[in-house]
Design an enzyme around this catalytic site. Sequence first.
Site, PDB file in Angstrom:
ATOM      1  N   LYS A  80       0.835  -1.205   0.000  1.00 63.81           N
ATOM      2  CA  LYS A  80       0.000   0.000   0.000  1.00 63.81           C
ATOM      3  C   LYS A  80       0.865   1.249   0.000  1.00 63.81           C
ATOM      4  CE  LYS A  80      -4.182   1.649   0.400  1.00 63.81           C
ATOM      5  NZ  LYS A  80      -3.767   2.557  -0.690  1.00 63.81           N
ATOM      6  N   LYS A 116       5.220   2.565  -2.948  1.00 60.93           N
ATOM      7  CA  LYS A 116       5.050   3.950  -3.392  1.00 60.93           C
ATOM      8  C   LYS A 116       5.283   4.017  -4.875  1.00 60.93           C
ATOM      9  CE  LYS A 116       4.707   7.670  -0.962  1.00 60.93           C
ATOM     10  NZ  LYS A 116       3.723   7.786   0.052  1.00 60.93           N
TER      11      LYS A 116
HETATM   12  N1  GLU Z   1       0.204   8.832   0.296  1.00 62.90           N
HETATM   13  C1  GLU Z   1      -0.233   8.668   1.631  1.00 62.90           C
HETATM   14  C2  GLU Z   1       0.942   8.390   2.541  1.00 62.90           C
HETATM   15  O1  GLU Z   1       2.060   8.717   2.247  1.00 62.90           O
HETATM   16  C3  GLU Z   1      -1.366   7.649   1.761  1.00 62.90           C
HETATM   17  C4  GLU Z   1      -1.040   6.277   1.309  1.00 62.90           C
HETATM   18  C5  GLU Z   1      -2.257   5.346   1.242  1.00 62.90           C
HETATM   19  O2  GLU Z   1      -3.347   5.743   1.607  1.00 62.90           O
HETATM   20  O3  GLU Z   1      -2.074   4.211   0.776  1.00 62.90           O
HETATM   21  O4  GLU Z   1       0.778   7.915   3.626  1.00 62.90           O
END
Ligand code: GLU
Length: 484
Positions: A80, A116
């Site tokens: 995620k 990411k």
């Molecule tokens: N981009 C956000 C973070 O850095 C959310 C990531 C997500 O919801 O998967 O935490």
Amino acid sequence: MVVDTAAPAAQARETLSFSESVDRNFAKAAALLDYPRGLLEQIRVCNKVYYVQFPVRIRGEIQVIQGWRAEHSHHRLPCKGGIRYAETVGQDEIMALAALMTYKCAIVNVPFGGAKGGIKINPRNYTEEELERITRRYTVELIQKNFIGPSLDVPAPDYGTGPREMAWIADTYMAFRPDDINALACVTGKPVEQGGVRGRTEATGLGIYFGIREALSLPELVRPLGLEPGLEGKRVIVQGFGNVGYHAARFLQQEGGAIITAVIEWDGAVYNPDGIDVEELARHRRETGSILYYPKAQTIPMEERDTVLEYDCDILLPAALESQIHYHNAPRIRAKIIAEGANGPTTAAAEEILLQRGIFILPDIFLNAGGVVVSYFEWLKNIAHVRLGRLEKRFEERTNQRLVEMVERLTGKTLTTPERQLLLRGPDEVDLVRSGLEDTMISAFHELWEIHKTRKGVQDLRTAAFVCAIDKIATAYFQLGIFP
Ligand code: GLU
């Protein structure tokens, strides 16, 4: 004086890349733990990276676009993490951010690995239609390489992306996987009408507010910093007025009674020591396209915007990009607390200086976890195929009603209509999301504080956060039977 003694070592370390900086924080915690070296190494390394260059037709010309997706850990699935659009995107950054996602998920008990993604573009240089083409093409690349899917890897918004991009990703994925009943769960942060969950947009900002509020409620944490417990009247400087910074500032002001003295954006900053009304500033930006020249504050031009980070305040909230507090400005930071809304805003060299100067850091992998917490709720909603609260709302209302009737009977008093409505109302989706988020942030904070207080050698909250994450990931590996 204190800064001088820290300087030589810190300066040497300023050469660390972002992912080396994350590794250094990991190593600091790992050194305090008694796990097999191989296990620690497996937790630290980035498992998979996909780098792709693809052509997109932009205004009659073919442009070659660069994109990445890094999956840092598969100890829990799916992986995620967000997808960012920025000109500064590169492989080291994406790998560092993927690692932070692994630790973040572990800390707030979200059962996912970290990932990411990023595309190296400045979204301001493209029309909406062009951004749609780029996003859909990138999604197809991810599908072809199994770097996206409800049980594999689930992206979300990050810097430069939002619900609109997530809707394009979901739509593209569903077109390729019409037989996957859980296809909507391939991405989170979608618009509510397209399978999103209510409360996701403001989740990171709200989580930051809950985290800061909880930290500031502890006299033993704030008194040594020369502060009184509570958020009321605390002066806050916010860097970044995007989805994270805007909502965090709004909740800090409206719910917490904090005073937002400055807001820093890419094109300059605004400053008013008596406070800036966050909603009004957002309205000004909607109308003029920039926060600058907001009439009730002083405007600081682009070239000087970074000096605002060094203004006197109680809480400095960097909520933009990484490495904003570095070796050079760390000695001049006058905040008592740094609340990391962004991912990796403090370099390793800066951290050393800040800690020596007695500045308290609320680390990113705890403080900005609200986004992924609510992403987890959205994913659950999508795979359960049911709106949160649908089953229990009426049941709870009826239970409340029986309770109210009983209290009225026993006391002989009758409640007013507003009182009755307040007590009877069952939870809506957004109520459940927010209370789940609040509970998660409060419990996580206390877990970290406990580690900080009780575990030998844990001298700051970031190290506590890494200790917490490593413990949980190691346990997951033991459960998988991969390590003895
Ligand atoms: N981009 C956000 C973070 O850095 C959310 C990531 C997500 O919801 O998967 O935490």
